[in-house]
Design an enzyme around this catalytic site. Structure first.
Site, PDB file in Angstrom:
ATOM      1  N   ARG A 114     -11.942 -33.047  39.710  1.00  0.00           N
ATOM      2  CA  ARG A 114     -11.513 -34.275  40.226  1.00  0.00           C
ATOM      3  C   ARG A 114     -11.107 -34.276  41.606  1.00  0.00           C
ATOM      4  O   ARG A 114     -10.657 -33.105  42.279  1.00  0.00           O
ATOM      5  CB  ARG A 114     -10.249 -34.612  39.392  1.00  0.00           C
ATOM      6  CG  ARG A 114      -9.597 -36.009  39.763  1.00  0.00           C
ATOM      7  CD  ARG A 114     -10.580 -37.274  39.045  1.00  0.00           C
ATOM      8  NE  ARG A 114      -9.720 -38.612  39.125  1.00  0.00           N
ATOM      9  CZ  ARG A 114     -10.151 -39.547  38.937  1.00  0.00           C
ATOM     10  NH1 ARG A 114     -11.843 -39.762  38.838  1.00  0.00           N
ATOM     11  NH2 ARG A 114      -9.561 -40.858  38.637  1.00  0.00           N
ATOM     12  N   THR A 392      -2.938 -29.836  23.938  1.00  0.00           N
ATOM     13  CA  THR A 392      -2.923 -30.706  25.248  1.00  0.00           C
ATOM     14  C   THR A 392      -4.528 -31.170  25.395  1.00  0.00           C
ATOM     15  O   THR A 392      -5.009 -31.207  24.001  1.00  0.00           O
ATOM     16  CB  THR A 392      -2.886 -29.837  26.605  1.00  0.00           C
ATOM     17  OG1 THR A 392      -1.875 -29.080  26.463  1.00  0.00           O
ATOM     18  CG2 THR A 392      -2.555 -30.797  27.506  1.00  0.00           C
ATOM     19  N   THR A 410     -18.280 -39.076  39.092  1.00  0.00           N
ATOM     20  CA  THR A 410     -18.315 -40.466  39.624  1.00  0.00           C
ATOM     21  C   THR A 410     -17.773 -40.145  41.260  1.00  0.00           C
ATOM     22  O   THR A 410     -17.304 -39.242  41.585  1.00  0.00           O
ATOM     23  CB  THR A 410     -17.096 -41.225  38.835  1.00  0.00           C
ATOM     24  OG1 THR A 410     -17.245 -42.502  39.277  1.00  0.00           O
ATOM     25  CG2 THR A 410     -15.908 -40.890  39.185  1.00  0.00           C
ATOM     26  N   ASN A 412     -16.310 -43.109  41.884  1.00  0.00           N
ATOM     27  CA  ASN A 412     -15.452 -44.355  41.187  1.00  0.00           C
ATOM     28  C   ASN A 412     -16.316 -45.745  41.190  1.00  0.00           C
ATOM     29  O   ASN A 412     -17.364 -45.749  40.346  1.00  0.00           O
ATOM     30  CB  ASN A 412     -14.094 -44.516  42.401  1.00  0.00           C
ATOM     31  CG  ASN A 412     -13.402 -45.415  41.760  1.00  0.00           C
ATOM     32  OD1 ASN A 412     -13.349 -45.619  40.340  1.00  0.00           O
ATOM     33  ND2 ASN A 412     -12.571 -46.131  42.373  1.00  0.00           N
ATOM     34  N   SER A 463      -7.638 -40.474  35.761  1.00  0.00           N
ATOM     35  CA  SER A 463      -8.895 -40.946  35.321  1.00  0.00           C
ATOM     36  C   SER A 463      -8.932 -41.461  34.029  1.00  0.00           C
ATOM     37  O   SER A 463      -7.970 -41.033  33.439  1.00  0.00           O
ATOM     38  CB  SER A 463      -9.944 -39.858  35.412  1.00  0.00           C
ATOM     39  OG  SER A 463     -11.081 -40.204  35.042  1.00  0.00           O
ATOM     40  N   SER A 464     -10.075 -42.158  33.537  1.00  0.00           N
ATOM     41  CA  SER A 464     -10.134 -42.559  32.240  1.00  0.00           C
ATOM     42  C   SER A 464     -11.544 -41.959  31.751  1.00  0.00           C
ATOM     43  O   SER A 464     -12.031 -41.939  30.668  1.00  0.00           O
ATOM     44  CB  SER A 464     -10.431 -44.022  32.103  1.00  0.00           C
ATOM     45  OG  SER A 464      -9.341 -44.588  32.626  1.00  0.00           O
TER      46      SER A 464
HETATM   47  O1  DON Z   1     -12.160 -41.964  36.804  1.00  0.00           O
HETATM   48  C1  DON Z   1     -11.975 -43.048  36.505  1.00  0.00           C
HETATM   49  O2  DON Z   1     -11.608 -43.276  35.421  1.00  0.00           O
HETATM   50  C2  DON Z   1     -12.934 -44.120  37.303  1.00  0.00           C
HETATM   51  N1  DON Z   1     -12.983 -43.445  38.613  1.00  0.00           N
HETATM   52  C3  DON Z   1     -14.428 -44.123  36.588  1.00  0.00           C
HETATM   53  C4  DON Z   1     -15.130 -44.981  37.259  1.00  0.00           C
HETATM   54  C5  DON Z   1     -16.367 -45.424  36.421  1.00  0.00           C
HETATM   55  O3  DON Z   1     -16.385 -45.172  35.447  1.00  0.00           O
HETATM   56  C6  DON Z   1     -17.445 -46.212  37.251  1.00  0.00           C
HETATM   57  N2  DON Z   1     -18.299 -46.608  36.262  1.00  0.00           N
HETATM   58  N3  DON Z   1     -18.436 -47.941  35.999  1.00  0.00           N
END
Ligand code: DON
Length: 589
Positions: A114, A392, A410, A412, A463-464
């Protein structure tokens, strides 16, 4: 032109293909040289599911050359950095899960690559003098980018698991950037939309290299990215250090200095990818393994499934089921906003949040027939810094030895911040928007946060992303999956797992079903927002929507929710699926 390029690609891939005879010779030579002895073959063949077909073919070619799933993953990731600038890039970051059956203990390794906030980042950097969040500042400016993690991440995965030479894994990406790649309809469409979005930004947000100068074209056009080809070639030749310490680093820092960005040579030098402990739970006996913080994905998925498990599930896609899942999601996302952040900066109560008893307590709050007001939902309360327990653009790859990779990466938002590093030919991420710029103020994806996810130098934004593996109760790997979609990734992954485990669907059917998403915070007007898909083949029946409205949900639509690339293994056969919501590809070696 377009078909010719694809044919040419295929013929190159075929030329590299190993015949049984050459394979035999190679194996004899390898064992004579004391090289790794081949592991027992466990699957009929491997498979690559990727969000873009040319990149999927690259992965299959690497598997054909005898590379393992991680070799293929590294090659696919770099190929996607070329062909899928929408969601992947050298200027971004992500998470990878690796399952290597040779370890013999069913373990899954989780890699965090990340992005990190630059050292000069400050908590209130996106607030004006009145303490209000400045719109778009964390998204489409030179301040929007965290220090990229992709290249270090790929090197870390390759150093631990790779079997083919590093430079060989970058060759296909160099070729796609140099010779050109074909724009599929989805990418061409997204380029147009993003170009319009960037063009509409107010003047101070404009950049040195305009997005349009870099990227664009109609469906079927062949796009060449010569600066990116040069950058990839340097990384292929000199390794990951080139990106962080070499000429590419210089170009990136120059771009920052020209535009008032924060990333320095010291930030790049300091960046490291990190192996972390996975988050695990059991869902109806199936072992679910996913990404720990700094992604909220694994904890949120585990918490969601743990709560869902306490109910006999209503009929799939009935208003009863959607309401139940929305009520569960409200509690999951309230916990996400309060408790989750970069584990290097914040204590995440992972064991407590993924605890079965906690899930039962939270699930007991749910009324199956009545909606709860999201404003009334609170996060769970845990003692601060309590003892830590042991619990965890996504692609999934499985090789014929059963080694598996789930990788979500990503920039983002689409095409990241839109800022291109001049001379290096890649886009920088807009990941700083995943921090909570101000407690309780939603980010671009509508999720809120607290101190746990405030900006701090060197910190990773929450993040998700939810790269996930599911194992049969008896232990064998069943599913490798993940998706883009911001916070809706968590709902998407949970729903596919539920369709397979509870609905006994095959993978394609499970991926094809309509999706819905709830992420808790009430709208500023106090509405209880439920997202559903608007594309006709994924939209919910009118009577279900009417019943949900009657319950008091405000229904909002998105064109689609998620883009799942997944692999399912049954009876020794690995089958790949890409999501028809967008373009994508499945390729077999
Ligand atoms: O890390 C995250 O949760 C977001 N930056 C993810 C972005 C993402 O999934 C874009 N897709 N539509």
């Amino acid at each position: 032109m377009a078909p010719r390029l694809q044919v040419e690609n295929r013929s190159v891939i075929r030329r590299q293909r190993l015949t049984p005879f050459t394979l035999l010779i190679l194996l004899v030579v390898a064992s004579a040289c004391g090289g790794p002895t081949p592991r027992e073959t466990t699957l009929a063949r491997g498979v690559v599911s990727a969000p873009e077909a040319q990149a999927a073919e690259v992965g299959a070619a690497i598997l054909r050359q005898g590379g393992n799933a991680v070799d293929a993953a590294v090659a696919v990731q770099f190929a996607l950095c070329v062909t899928n600038g929408f969601g992947a890039g050298l200027g971004g970051g992500g998470f990878m899960l690796v399952h290597d059956p040779a370890a013999g203990d069913g373990s899954v390794a989780t890699l965090d690559y990340r992005e990190k906030a630059p050292a000069a980042a400050t908590r209130d950097m996106f607030l004006d003098e009145n303490g209000e969040v400045i719109q778009n500042m964390g998204l489409y400016t030179p301040l929007a980018s965290g220090v990229p993690g992709t290249v270090r991440g790929m090197a870390a995965a390759w150093e631990r698991y790779g079997s083919l030479p590093w430079s060989r894994l970058l060759e296909p990406a160099v070729r796609l950037a140099r010779v050109g790649f074909v724009l599929d309809s989805w990418t061409a469409d997204s380029l147009k939309k993003s170009s319009d979005k960037f063009a509409a930004l107010p003047a101070p947000l404009l950049r040195h290299v305009e997005f349009d100068d870099y990227y664009g074209g109609e469906t079927g056009a062949v796009l060449q990215l010569p600066d990116l080809a040069d950058t990839l070639e340097r990384i292929a030749r000199e390794g990951a250090d080139e990106f962080y310490l070499g000429h590419t680093a210089e170009l990136l820092v120059q771009e920052m200095e020209r535009n008032g960005g924060l990333i320095t040579a010291a930030d790049l030098k300091a960046y490291q990818a990190v192996w972390r402990e996975p988050v695990e739970t059991r869902y109806r006996g199936y072992r679910v393994v996913s990404m720990p913080p700094p992604s909220s994905g694994g904890i949120a998925l585990a918490e969601f499934l743990n709560m869902a498990e306490t109910f006999p599930l209503p009929l799939s896609h009935s208003a009863e089921q959607i309401h139940l899942f929305a009520e569960i999601a409200k509690r999951v996302f309230a916990d996400r906003a309060e408790h989750m952040g970069d584990p290097d900066f914040h204590h995440n109560p992972v064991a407590q949040l993924t605890d079965k008893r906690y899930a039962r307590e939270r699930a007991a709050e749910v009324n199956r027939h009545e909606r709860s007001d999201p404003a009334s939902i609170r996060a769970g309360e845990f003692p601060p810094n309590g003892a830590e327990g042991r619990d965890t653009t996504h692609f999934s790859i499985v090789d014929d030895h059963g080694m598996a990779v789930a990788n979500t990466t990503t920039l983002n938002t689409a095409y990241g911040s839109g800022l291109v590093v001049d001379g290096a030919g890649f886009l920088l991420n807009s990941q700083m928007d995943d921090f909570s710029a101000k407690p309780g103020v939603p980010n671009d994806y509508g999720v809120t946060g607290s101190e746990a996810n405030e900006i701090a130098p060197g910190k990773r934004p929450l993040s998700s992303m939810t790269p996930t593996m599911v194992f049969e109760p008896a232990g064998a790997l069943l599913l490798v999956l993940g998706s883009p979609g911001g916070p809706s990734i968590i709902s998407t992954v949970a729903q596919v797992i539920v369709h397979v485990v509870d609905g006994h669907q095959d993978l394609k059917a499970a991926v094809d079903l309509p999706r819905f998403h709830h992420q808790w915070p009430p709208s500023p007007e106090g509405e209880d927002l439920l997202l559903v898909e608007s594309q006709p083949e994924y939209s919910l029946p009118g009577d279900v929507l009417a019943e949900l409205s009657r319950l008091g949900y405000t229904i909002r639509t998105r064109e689609n929710l998620g883009d799942v690339q997944a692999v399912m293994i049954q009876d020794g056969v690995a089958t790949g699926v890409f999501d028809r919501r967008r373009t994508g590809g499945v390729a077999y070696p």
